[in-house]
Design a protein around this motif. Structure first.
Motif, PDB file in Angstrom:
ATOM      1  N   UNK A 120       0.833  -1.201   0.000  1.00  0.00           N
ATOM      2  CA  UNK A 120       0.000   0.000   0.000  1.00  0.00           C
ATOM      3  C   UNK A 120       0.870   1.255   0.000  1.00  0.00           C
ATOM      4  N   UNK A 121       0.228   2.388  -0.253  1.00  0.00           N
ATOM      5  CA  UNK A 121       0.942   3.662  -0.217  1.00  0.00           C
ATOM      6  C   UNK A 121       1.469   3.934   1.181  1.00  0.00           C
ATOM      7  N   UNK A 122       0.699   3.605   2.200  1.00  0.00           N
ATOM      8  CA  UNK A 122       1.177   3.797   3.575  1.00  0.00           C
ATOM      9  C   UNK A 122       2.422   2.963   3.842  1.00  0.00           C
ATOM     10  N   UNK A 123       2.461   1.745   3.299  1.00  0.00           N
ATOM     11  CA  UNK A 123       3.653   0.910   3.451  1.00  0.00           C
ATOM     12  C   UNK A 123       4.863   1.586   2.811  1.00  0.00           C
ATOM     13  N   UNK A 157       8.721  16.686   2.491  1.00  0.00           N
ATOM     14  CA  UNK A 157       9.511  16.975   1.295  1.00  0.00           C
ATOM     15  C   UNK A 157      10.323  15.754   0.879  1.00  0.00           C
ATOM     16  N   UNK A 158      10.997  15.135   1.839  1.00  0.00           N
ATOM     17  CA  UNK A 158      11.881  14.015   1.505  1.00  0.00           C
ATOM     18  C   UNK A 158      11.105  12.788   1.051  1.00  0.00           C
ATOM     19  N   UNK A 159       9.966  12.507   1.679  1.00  0.00           N
ATOM     20  CA  UNK A 159       9.135  11.399   1.216  1.00  0.00           C
ATOM     21  C   UNK A 159       8.665  11.668  -0.201  1.00  0.00           C
ATOM     22  N   UNK A 160       8.246  12.901  -0.474  1.00  0.00           N
ATOM     23  CA  UNK A 160       7.809  13.260  -1.824  1.00  0.00           C
ATOM     24  C   UNK A 160       8.931  13.063  -2.833  1.00  0.00           C
ATOM     25  N   UNK A 181       6.229   1.031  -6.657  1.00  0.00           N
ATOM     26  CA  UNK A 181       4.869   1.552  -6.798  1.00  0.00           C
ATOM     27  C   UNK A 181       3.964   0.599  -6.036  1.00  0.00           C
ATOM     28  N   UNK A 182       3.065   1.102  -5.188  1.00  0.00           N
ATOM     29  CA  UNK A 182       2.255   0.227  -4.348  1.00  0.00           C
ATOM     30  C   UNK A 182       1.492  -0.825  -5.161  1.00  0.00           C
ATOM     31  N   UNK A 183       1.556  -2.067  -4.710  1.00  0.00           N
ATOM     32  CA  UNK A 183       0.896  -3.152  -5.436  1.00  0.00           C
ATOM     33  C   UNK A 183      -0.617  -2.954  -5.485  1.00  0.00           C
ATOM     34  N   UNK A 184      -1.179  -2.345  -4.450  1.00  0.00           N
ATOM     35  CA  UNK A 184      -2.619  -2.077  -4.458  1.00  0.00           C
ATOM     36  C   UNK A 184      -2.987  -1.139  -5.599  1.00  0.00           C
ATOM     37  N   UNK A 211      -0.684   8.910 -11.354  1.00  0.00           N
ATOM     38  CA  UNK A 211      -1.360   8.906 -10.058  1.00  0.00           C
ATOM     39  C   UNK A 211      -0.352   9.032  -8.915  1.00  0.00           C
ATOM     40  N   UNK A 212       0.726   8.245  -8.978  1.00  0.00           N
ATOM     41  CA  UNK A 212       1.725   8.298  -7.911  1.00  0.00           C
ATOM     42  C   UNK A 212       2.474   9.630  -7.928  1.00  0.00           C
ATOM     43  N   UNK A 213       2.738  10.153  -9.121  1.00  0.00           N
ATOM     44  CA  UNK A 213       3.428  11.437  -9.222  1.00  0.00           C
ATOM     45  C   UNK A 213       2.570  12.564  -8.645  1.00  0.00           C
ATOM     46  N   UNK A 214       1.272  12.505  -8.894  1.00  0.00           N
ATOM     47  CA  UNK A 214       0.373  13.520  -8.332  1.00  0.00           C
ATOM     48  C   UNK A 214       0.376  13.454  -6.806  1.00  0.00           C
ATOM     49  N   UNK A 215       0.424  12.249  -6.270  1.00  0.00           N
ATOM     50  CA  UNK A 215       0.511  12.093  -4.817  1.00  0.00           C
ATOM     51  C   UNK A 215       1.793  12.737  -4.290  1.00  0.00           C
TER      52      UNK A 215
END
Length: 287
Positions: A120-123, A157-160, A181-184, A211-215
């Motif tokens: 997941x994204x949280x992971x 910032x660093x996570x992004x 990239x999150x498997x979900x 989608x991930x880049x927008x996040x």
């Protein structure tokens, strides 16, 4: 492409070549020499940790654990065996660094030995707390900046920036047996892991990367208040990091999110433009 010197981890020519190849922000000659030296000392340690995790032969965990013990030797007042840690000592003392961020970087590389994907994204964000956020906290300390709120903004910032890099390096990561990239989200967009082996990104893969880049862009915007809180050289240096991430997001968009055909890279002109935009407070997501 110019080949790099042997990555022995102790070869200064190799470390400088890697720094130049990655266009690492500390190479900006505008920073005072003392700051450049401290940041380069930190970069060298982070580079060696990553190489121990990525480029070693066989089981890489013993080497990583040995380096972790060497970090304790340094911060415990002893003499570490590894040259990059011995070179870090003046920076550790001058900037009052702590051992924890360096241990976290080792922990991230140990995690890479056992985990090739994140559900997941949280992971994934949890992984970034070990692999990316510590670097930002060290950079703040190099410039004498401290405070819980500033560290939290730096973490965003660093996570992004780490997620932007994951979007940029999908093909390379897949080649190395990893998917960041999150498997979900792969499931959400109908992408199979084998789709990441194609010579060009399919429409589904492009939508996934977008989608991930927008996040990542949203996270970067959330961290923008950090720049307003910083002063002097600290603000300039961190603006450089932010601008590099923002410019890479635009490079991804210009490539129509196809990260398999080639790795989208920003131009220096893009980075400069994004540095100005970030300084003025314009969010990357406000286009």
């Amino acid at each position: 492409m110019t080949s790099l010197p042997d990555p022995a981890g102790t070869d200064d020519a190799y470390l400088r070549a890697k720094e130049q190849a990655e266009n690492f922000p500390v190479a900006l000659r505008i920073l005072p020499r003392r700051h450049r030296q401290h940041l380069l000392a930190v970069y060298d340690v982070a580079r060696v940790i990553d190489d121990l995790g990525d480029r070693g032969h066989g089981d890489r965990r013993p080497a990583l654990r040995a380096f972790d013990e060497d970090i304790d030797a340094l911060f415990g007042g002893g003499t570490p065996r590894h040259p990059v840690l011995r070179r870090l000592r003046p920076t550790m003392l001058a900037c009052d660094l702590s051992a924890k961020p360096f241990h976290d970087l080792v922990a991230a590389n140990l995690l890479d030995q056992d985990k090739a994907a994140y559900g997941t994204f949280d992971d994934l964000v949890g992984y970034c707390r070990l692999s990316a956020d510590p670097v930002g906290r060290i950079v703040l300390r190099v410039f004498g900046v401290a405070g819980e709120r500033l560290e939290e903004l730096s973490d965003r910032v660093c996570t992004a920036l780490q997620i932007v890099e994951h979007c940029q390096d999908v093909a390379e990561d897949r080649h190395n047996g990893r998917i960041y990239l999150p498997l979900a989200d792969l499931d959400r967009f109908g992408v199979r892991p084998t789709d990441l082996d194609a010579p060009r990104a399919s429409p589904a893969v492009r939508r996934l990367v977008e989608f991930e880049a927008e996040r990542a862009g949203s996270l970067l915007d959330e961290g923008l208040p950090l720049l307003r809180e910083l002063r002097g050289w600290a603000r300039l240096a961190v603006t450089g990091y932010v601008a590099g991430g923002r410019a890479t997001l635009y490079a991804l968009r210009r490539a129509d999110w196809d990260v398999l055909a080639r790795t989208p890279r920003p131009t220096k002109r893009d980075v400069l433009a994004q540095a100005v935009a970030a300084t003025l407070g314009s969010g990357v997501m406000s286009r």
